[in-house]
Design a protein around this motif. Structure first.
Motif, PDB file in Angstrom:
ATOM      1  N   PRO A  49      22.636  23.201  43.004  1.00  0.00           N
ATOM      2  CA  PRO A  49      22.358  22.035  42.168  1.00  0.00           C
ATOM      3  C   PRO A  49      21.245  21.186  42.784  1.00  0.00           C
ATOM      4  O   PRO A  49      21.003  21.234  43.990  1.00  0.00           O
ATOM      5  N   TYR A  50      20.596  20.422  41.951  1.00  0.00           N
ATOM      6  CA  TYR A  50      19.559  19.499  42.404  1.00  0.00           C
ATOM      7  C   TYR A  50      19.820  18.162  41.726  1.00  0.00           C
ATOM      8  O   TYR A  50      20.437  18.089  40.665  1.00  0.00           O
ATOM      9  N   GLY A  51      19.359  17.121  42.346  1.00  0.00           N
ATOM     10  CA  GLY A  51      19.549  15.774  41.813  1.00  0.00           C
ATOM     11  C   GLY A  51      18.337  15.290  41.045  1.00  0.00           C
ATOM     12  O   GLY A  51      17.288  15.947  41.010  1.00  0.00           O
ATOM     13  N   ARG A  52      18.475  14.135  40.448  1.00  0.00           N
ATOM     14  CA  ARG A  52      17.402  13.523  39.647  1.00  0.00           C
ATOM     15  C   ARG A  52      16.123  13.345  40.468  1.00  0.00           C
ATOM     16  O   ARG A  52      15.039  13.683  40.023  1.00  0.00           O
ATOM     17  N   LYS A  53      16.272  12.807  41.669  1.00  0.00           N
ATOM     18  CA  LYS A  53      15.105  12.542  42.518  1.00  0.00           C
ATOM     19  C   LYS A  53      14.341  13.836  42.828  1.00  0.00           C
ATOM     20  O   LYS A  53      13.112  13.875  42.745  1.00  0.00           O
ATOM     21  N   THR A  54      15.063  14.881  43.170  1.00  0.00           N
ATOM     22  CA  THR A  54      14.426  16.169  43.468  1.00  0.00           C
ATOM     23  C   THR A  54      13.782  16.753  42.225  1.00  0.00           C
ATOM     24  O   THR A  54      12.641  17.237  42.273  1.00  0.00           O
ATOM     25  N   LEU A  55      14.480  16.709  41.089  1.00  0.00           N
ATOM     26  CA  LEU A  55      13.924  17.195  39.827  1.00  0.00           C
ATOM     27  C   LEU A  55      12.592  16.524  39.527  1.00  0.00           C
ATOM     28  O   LEU A  55      11.588  17.196  39.272  1.00  0.00           O
ATOM     29  N   LEU A  56      12.583  15.215  39.577  1.00  0.00           N
ATOM     30  CA  LEU A  56      11.358  14.485  39.238  1.00  0.00           C
ATOM     31  C   LEU A  56      10.245  14.742  40.249  1.00  0.00           C
ATOM     32  O   LEU A  56       9.072  14.845  39.875  1.00  0.00           O
ATOM     33  N   ALA A  57      10.595  14.896  41.517  1.00  0.00           N
ATOM     34  CA  ALA A  57       9.582  15.176  42.539  1.00  0.00           C
ATOM     35  C   ALA A  57       8.936  16.536  42.322  1.00  0.00           C
ATOM     36  O   ALA A  57       7.703  16.663  42.387  1.00  0.00           O
ATOM     37  N   VAL A  58       9.743  17.577  42.070  1.00  0.00           N
ATOM     38  CA  VAL A  58       9.155  18.911  41.904  1.00  0.00           C
ATOM     39  C   VAL A  58       8.353  19.019  40.606  1.00  0.00           C
ATOM     40  O   VAL A  58       7.329  19.705  40.571  1.00  0.00           O
ATOM     41  N   VAL A  59       8.788  18.332  39.565  1.00  0.00           N
ATOM     42  CA  VAL A  59       8.022  18.364  38.309  1.00  0.00           C
ATOM     43  C   VAL A  59       6.714  17.603  38.485  1.00  0.00           C
ATOM     44  O   VAL A  59       5.656  18.058  38.030  1.00  0.00           O
ATOM     45  N   HIS A  60       6.763  16.472  39.167  1.00  0.00           N
ATOM     46  CA  HIS A  60       5.531  15.718  39.443  1.00  0.00           C
ATOM     47  C   HIS A  60       4.542  16.575  40.237  1.00  0.00           C
ATOM     48  O   HIS A  60       3.348  16.638  39.913  1.00  0.00           O
ATOM     49  N   GLU A  61       5.039  17.248  41.282  1.00  0.00           N
ATOM     50  CA  GLU A  61       4.181  18.123  42.091  1.00  0.00           C
ATOM     51  C   GLU A  61       3.605  19.269  41.261  1.00  0.00           C
ATOM     52  O   GLU A  61       2.439  19.630  41.414  1.00  0.00           O
ATOM     53  N   ALA A  62       4.426  19.850  40.383  1.00  0.00           N
ATOM     54  CA  ALA A  62       3.951  20.950  39.546  1.00  0.00           C
ATOM     55  C   ALA A  62       2.851  20.476  38.611  1.00  0.00           C
ATOM     56  O   ALA A  62       1.829  21.155  38.445  1.00  0.00           O
ATOM     57  N   CYS A  63       3.029  19.313  38.012  1.00  0.00           N
ATOM     58  CA  CYS A  63       1.991  18.775  37.116  1.00  0.00           C
ATOM     59  C   CYS A  63       0.707  18.498  37.886  1.00  0.00           C
ATOM     60  O   CYS A  63      -0.397  18.757  37.391  1.00  0.00           O
ATOM     61  N   ALA A  64       0.838  18.002  39.111  1.00  0.00           N
ATOM     62  CA  ALA A  64      -0.337  17.739  39.947  1.00  0.00           C
ATOM     63  C   ALA A  64      -1.066  19.041  40.286  1.00  0.00           C
ATOM     64  O   ALA A  64      -2.295  19.093  40.276  1.00  0.00           O
ATOM     65  N   ARG A  65      -0.309  20.113  40.584  1.00  0.00           N
ATOM     66  CA  ARG A  65      -0.937  21.414  40.876  1.00  0.00           C
ATOM     67  C   ARG A  65      -1.687  21.935  39.653  1.00  0.00           C
ATOM     68  O   ARG A  65      -2.784  22.485  39.774  1.00  0.00           O
ATOM     69  N   THR A  66      -1.096  21.758  38.470  1.00  0.00           N
ATOM     70  CA  THR A  66      -1.754  22.211  37.241  1.00  0.00           C
ATOM     71  C   THR A  66      -3.048  21.443  37.046  1.00  0.00           C
ATOM     72  O   THR A  66      -4.086  22.035  36.735  1.00  0.00           O
ATOM     73  N   LEU A  67      -3.000  20.144  37.217  1.00  0.00           N
ATOM     74  CA  LEU A  67      -4.180  19.306  37.042  1.00  0.00           C
ATOM     75  C   LEU A  67      -5.269  19.692  38.035  1.00  0.00           C
ATOM     76  O   LEU A  67      -6.440  19.813  37.677  1.00  0.00           O
ATOM     77  N   THR A  68      -4.898  19.962  39.275  1.00  0.00           N
ATOM     78  CA  THR A  68      -5.869  20.394  40.294  1.00  0.00           C
ATOM     79  C   THR A  68      -6.492  21.713  39.901  1.00  0.00           C
ATOM     80  O   THR A  68      -7.706  21.883  40.016  1.00  0.00           O
ATOM     81  N   HIS A  69      -5.692  22.652  39.431  1.00  0.00           N
ATOM     82  CA  HIS A  69      -6.210  23.970  39.009  1.00  0.00           C
ATOM     83  C   HIS A  69      -7.183  23.818  37.849  1.00  0.00           C
ATOM     84  O   HIS A  69      -8.209  24.488  37.795  1.00  0.00           O
ATOM     85  N   GLN A  70      -6.888  22.943  36.895  1.00  0.00           N
ATOM     86  CA  GLN A  70      -7.757  22.757  35.729  1.00  0.00           C
ATOM     87  C   GLN A  70      -9.109  22.179  36.128  1.00  0.00           C
ATOM     88  O   GLN A  70     -10.106  22.449  35.480  1.00  0.00           O
ATOM     89  N   ARG A  71      -9.145  21.407  37.202  1.00  0.00           N
ATOM     90  CA  ARG A  71     -10.400  20.807  37.647  1.00  0.00           C
ATOM     91  C   ARG A  71     -11.299  21.776  38.393  1.00  0.00           C
ATOM     92  O   ARG A  71     -12.479  21.552  38.542  1.00  0.00           O
ATOM     93  N   LEU A  72     -10.727  22.874  38.896  1.00  0.00           N
ATOM     94  CA  LEU A  72     -11.507  23.846  39.674  1.00  0.00           C
ATOM     95  C   LEU A  72     -12.423  24.657  38.807  1.00  0.00           C
ATOM     96  O   LEU A  72     -12.292  24.895  37.695  1.00  0.00           O
TER      97      LEU A  72
END
Length: 125
Positions: free
Chosen positions: A102-125
């Motif tokens: 199981p994962y908690g709210r804080k972990t869920l939001l952190a990993v989704v935020h990081e994933a969105c940031a990785r996507t945004l970085t990839h799109q800029r390359l």
């Protein structure tokens, strides 16, 4: 506002996860299996992150879904989750992450935020 494609075959988990993500400001697209997820990904090319359970009842599992999305040209970062830690050692692309349940709210939001940031970085390359 970032869009998250949530792929989960357990309706209760889908509802809670969607609520947590929406409360944090994300737009959530829901799919109960890989087929629905692939269709939604084609219809919504602006997806910032894919958050998928590994064990989906119908068709591809979550890891196979992640690779199929790449094959189809979708570069949203993927978080695959499972309560079965046997999946934790499965090789993933560098922009994919495994999260154990199981994962908690804080972990869920952190990993989704990081994933969105990785996507945004990839799109800029």
């Amino acid at each position: 506002m970032e869009t998250v494609l949530l792929v989960e075959d357990d309706i209760d988990v889908m509802d809670v996860t969607s609520l947590l993500l929406e409360d944090a400001g994300y737009v959530v697209l829901q799919a109960k299996n890989a087929s629905q997820a692939l269709r939604l990904a084609e219809e919504h090319p602006d997806i910032g992150a894919v958050f998928t359970d590994v064990n989906l009842r119908d068709g591809l599992n979550g890891i196979e879904l992640a690779y199929e999305l790449r094959a189809r040209g979708n570069w949203a970062s993927v978080v695959v989750v499972s309560g079965d830690l046997g999946w934790a050692d499965t090789p993933l692309k560098e922009d994919m992450r495994f999260l154990s349940k199981p994962y908690g709210r804080k972990t869920l939001l952190a990993v989704v935020h990081e994933a969105c940031a990785r996507t945004l970085t990839h799109q800029r390359l």
